[in-house]
Enzyme design. Structure first.
Site, mmCIF file in Angstrom:
data_model
loop_
_atom_site.group_PDB
_atom_site.id
_atom_site.type_symbol
_atom_site.label_atom_id
_atom_site.label_comp_id
_atom_site.label_asym_id
_atom_site.label_seq_id
_atom_site.Cartn_x
_atom_site.Cartn_y
_atom_site.Cartn_z
ATOM 1 N N TYR A 195 -8.253 8.111 22.068
ATOM 2 C CA TYR A 195 -8.745 8.468 20.735
ATOM 3 C C TYR A 195 -8.108 9.769 20.279
ATOM 4 C CZ TYR A 195 -11.810 9.063 16.754
ATOM 5 O OH TYR A 195 -12.281 9.193 15.475
ATOM 6 N N PHE A 208 5.759 5.824 -9.307
ATOM 7 C CA PHE A 208 5.533 4.673 -8.443
ATOM 8 C C PHE A 208 4.055 4.336 -8.562
ATOM 9 C CE2 PHE A 208 4.497 2.259 -4.684
ATOM 10 C CZ PHE A 208 5.346 1.192 -4.895
ATOM 11 N N THR A 209 3.737 3.058 -8.475
ATOM 12 C CA THR A 209 2.386 2.562 -8.776
ATOM 13 C C THR A 209 1.279 3.321 -8.027
ATOM 14 O OG1 THR A 209 2.754 0.866 -7.100
ATOM 15 C CG2 THR A 209 3.191 0.250 -9.385
ATOM 16 N N ASP A 233 8.861 12.078 -1.818
ATOM 17 C CA ASP A 233 8.424 10.762 -1.355
ATOM 18 C C ASP A 233 9.574 10.275 -0.489
ATOM 19 O OD1 ASP A 233 7.978 8.096 -0.880
ATOM 20 O OD2 ASP A 233 7.061 7.709 -2.829
ATOM 21 N N LYS A 250 9.173 1.215 5.270
ATOM 22 C CA LYS A 250 10.482 0.905 4.658
ATOM 23 C C LYS A 250 11.595 1.427 5.575
ATOM 24 C CE LYS A 250 7.566 0.644 0.958
ATOM 25 N NZ LYS A 250 6.123 0.912 1.059
ATOM 26 N N ARG A 255 8.327 -6.235 -11.556
ATOM 27 C CA ARG A 255 8.320 -4.784 -11.722
ATOM 28 C C ARG A 255 8.578 -4.496 -13.195
ATOM 29 N NH1 ARG A 255 6.240 -2.196 -6.993
ATOM 30 N NH2 ARG A 255 4.617 -3.200 -8.177
ATOM 31 N N PHE A 258 -1.177 -5.465 -10.842
ATOM 32 C CA PHE A 258 -0.143 -6.435 -10.441
ATOM 33 C C PHE A 258 -0.459 -7.136 -9.133
ATOM 34 C CE2 PHE A 258 1.550 -3.611 -7.210
ATOM 35 C CZ PHE A 258 1.177 -2.359 -7.684
HETATM 36 O O1 PLI Z 1 2.713 0.696 0.647
HETATM 37 P P1 PLI Z 1 2.466 2.049 1.185
HETATM 38 O O2 PLI Z 1 1.076 2.519 0.954
HETATM 39 O O3 PLI Z 1 2.886 2.197 2.620
HETATM 40 O O4 PLI Z 1 3.449 3.054 0.406
HETATM 41 C C1 PLI Z 1 3.343 3.325 -0.945
HETATM 42 C C2 PLI Z 1 4.683 3.644 -1.512
HETATM 43 C C3 PLI Z 1 4.989 4.927 -1.838
HETATM 44 N N1 PLI Z 1 6.204 5.258 -2.374
HETATM 45 C C4 PLI Z 1 7.140 4.336 -2.602
HETATM 46 C C5 PLI Z 1 8.435 4.762 -3.198
HETATM 47 C C6 PLI Z 1 6.902 3.018 -2.296
HETATM 48 O O5 PLI Z 1 7.865 2.125 -2.535
HETATM 49 C C7 PLI Z 1 5.644 2.626 -1.744
HETATM 50 C C8 PLI Z 1 5.317 1.287 -1.482
HETATM 51 N N2 PLI Z 1 6.107 0.307 -1.889
HETATM 52 C C9 PLI Z 1 5.904 -0.997 -1.792
HETATM 53 C C10 PLI Z 1 4.701 -1.614 -1.203
HETATM 54 C C11 PLI Z 1 6.957 -1.839 -2.314
HETATM 55 O O6 PLI Z 1 6.851 -3.074 -2.230
HETATM 56 O O7 PLI Z 1 7.940 -1.293 -2.835
#
Ligand code: PLI
Length: 464
Positions: A78, A130-131, A221, A264, A388, A455
């Site tokens: 933990y 970003f969303t 970011d 990513k 998008r 979305f």
């Molecule tokens: O999906 P998360 O919570 O791990 O990350 C959010 C996020 C933050 N910044 C950027 C630039 C992103 O592209 C992002 C998430 N992007 C997704 C889910 C995508 O499909 O692009």
């Protein structure tokens, strides 16, 4: 001298395949039923009904055998897991930030950053929204202000660094509201909503000078910053012989902290972090993470996830990995471009963005051309992509109207190390088939609209 794999005339995947996952082609009738049941929203289609899944590059990458082996040395204590310290060492070695707080994914880190730094009535400038990032800023009482260069909103403009910040736009905001109402600037690498477009090091240096002068922190970011580093090396004078690793470090050294979706660049299926150099901010984040995510040495992750992330950092900066990653995206983009399909230029690193405005010029933006095109591509060939455009942009909180963004796009997002060149050929052929029958395609109307990030869960019906 370092020989970069980008010097080779052609690229090949720098791995061989040890395990495969079988995928299933459906019939047209099955797809018609699946898309109807999904309310014409590709987010709501069951994965088993998808043939080639280009919804996102987030958490969809293939891990290496070493990462899988790392999962077996997960220390699931933990507190004080060994894997946390391995992650901390990797972040400090490659990104260079002093302090680290793991989170379950990117938006967990965005929540910490926004809640800690934004006060009611603040303004948060950023190089395009970003969303999830903007929503967390708004939920914390802030207003997002777009300060990306104008070229980024033009799908045809071939500016090599469409992710750059327009320092004049930023300065106008500072003059208007005062630097004390700007808690930080949010700087995204390879700007997702602009088509995966990078910022240049020169622009970041200028931004850094400006922000130092006005005492405004720069929060990166870092989600796709290694891919951004690739473009800096390729396009910016003085970087041709530098390693991705050293460019990444130079970027981070010009910023004050970062949020990261490790799903990513970092080649894991789940994970993220918040990192910074300021001890006070770190202490707050360390305290807040226990409320929302978990103890500060795991932040919502299993020990094994942190180990996979630590190893992912080392693999993500490998030159041949990025050469094949970006090579594959370009391979698909070049095929589409040659076939006359309207796409966003220049081609970015993580996806090809179809320009739905030009693909379906007869569909009004409030009839959601990008949403429509994504549904049609699924119907055509079982290929899943992502809207998008007007749906993702949401409503203006002041007017309640659709934001009708300049870019109305469908994203064909390539997971890392997952699909082959043959899959890319199938994707290109399928897009072309939809293009050939584009005139008969009608738009959609929204029948269900959730309050936040619509979305993901909105539902639609075909227009008669
Ligand atoms: O999906 P998360 O919570 O791990 O990350 C959010 C996020 C933050 N910044 C950027 C630039 C992103 O592209 C992002 C998430 N992007 C997704 C889910 C995508 O499909 O692009």
């Amino acid at each position: 001298m370092t020989i970069h794999s980008s010097d080779r005339p052609s690229w090949a995947e720098p791995y061989k395949i040890k395990t495969v996952e079988l995928i299933r082609m459906t019939t047209r009738e099955e797809r018609e039923q699946a898309i109807r049941e999904a309310g014409y929203n590709t987010f709501l289609i069951k994965s088993r009904d998808v043939y080639i899944d280009l919804l996102t590059d987030s958490g969809t990458s293939a891990m290496s055998d070493r990462q899988w082996a790392g999962m077996m040395v997960g220390d699931e204590a933990y507190s004080g897991s060994e894997n946390f310290y391995n992650l901390q060492n990797a972040v400090s070695e490659y990104y260079g930030y002093k302090y680290l707080v793991p989170t379950h994914q990117g938006r967990g880190a965005e929540n910490l950053l926004s809640q800690i730094m934004i006060k009611d009535g603040d303004y948060v400038p950023g190089n395009m929204y970003f969303t999830t990032t903007r929503l967390h800023q708004e939920l914390a009482g802030g207003t997002f202000v777009d300060v990306i260069i104008d070229e980024a909103h033009d799908a045809h403009n071939r500016h090599p660094f469409k992710g750059n910040v327009d320092i004049e736009k930023l300065d106008r905001l500072v003059q208007e509201v005062g630097a004390e109402r700007i808690p930080y600037i949010s700087l995204e690498g390879n700007v997702n909503m602009a088509g995966g477009q990078p910022f240049s090091m020169a622009n970041l240096k200028e931004l850094n000078r400006y922000c130092r002068k006005h005492d405004i922190p720069i929060m990166l970011d870092a989600t796709r910053t290694i891919e951004n580093a690739w473009f800096i090396r390729e396009r910016e004078e003085g970087y041709a012989n530098k390693s991705l690793r050293s460019i990444l470090r130079e970027i981070c050294d010009l910023t004050d902290g970062a949020t990261m979706s490790a799903k990513k660049d970092l080649l894991v299926n789940i994970g993220g972090f918040f990192a910074c150099n300021d001890e006070t901010v770190f202490r707050k984040a360390q305290n807040m993470v226990v409320v929302y995510e978990g103890l500060h040495t795991y932040g919502g992750l299993a020990g094994r996830d942190m180990e996979a992330m630590a190893l992912g950092i080392r693999e993500a900066v490998m030159e041949d990995h990025q050469a094949s990653r970006i090579g594959q995206v370009r391979y698909l983009g070049d095929m589409l471009r040659k076939a006359g399909i309207p796409i966003v230029n220049p081609i970015g690193s993580h996806a090809i963005f179809l320009n739905a405005r030009e693909f379906l010029p007869h569909v009004d933006q409030d009839d959601y051309p990008a949403q429509t095109l994504a549904a049609e591509l699924y119907l055509e060939a079982g290929i899943r992509s992502m809207e998008r455009g007007n749906v993702s942009a949401g409503r203006d909180p002041e007017t309640g109207k659709n934001r009708r963004p300049a870019l109305e796009l469908v994203r064909l997002t390539l997971p890392r190390r997952v699909y082959t060149q043959a899959h890319m050929d199938v994707v290109a052929e399928s897009v072309l088939r939809v293009f050939e029958r584009r005139e008969s395609i009608k738009g959609l109307k929204m029948t269900y609209e959730p309050e936040y990030l619509r979305f993901f869960q909105a539902r639609f019906a075909p227009l008669p």
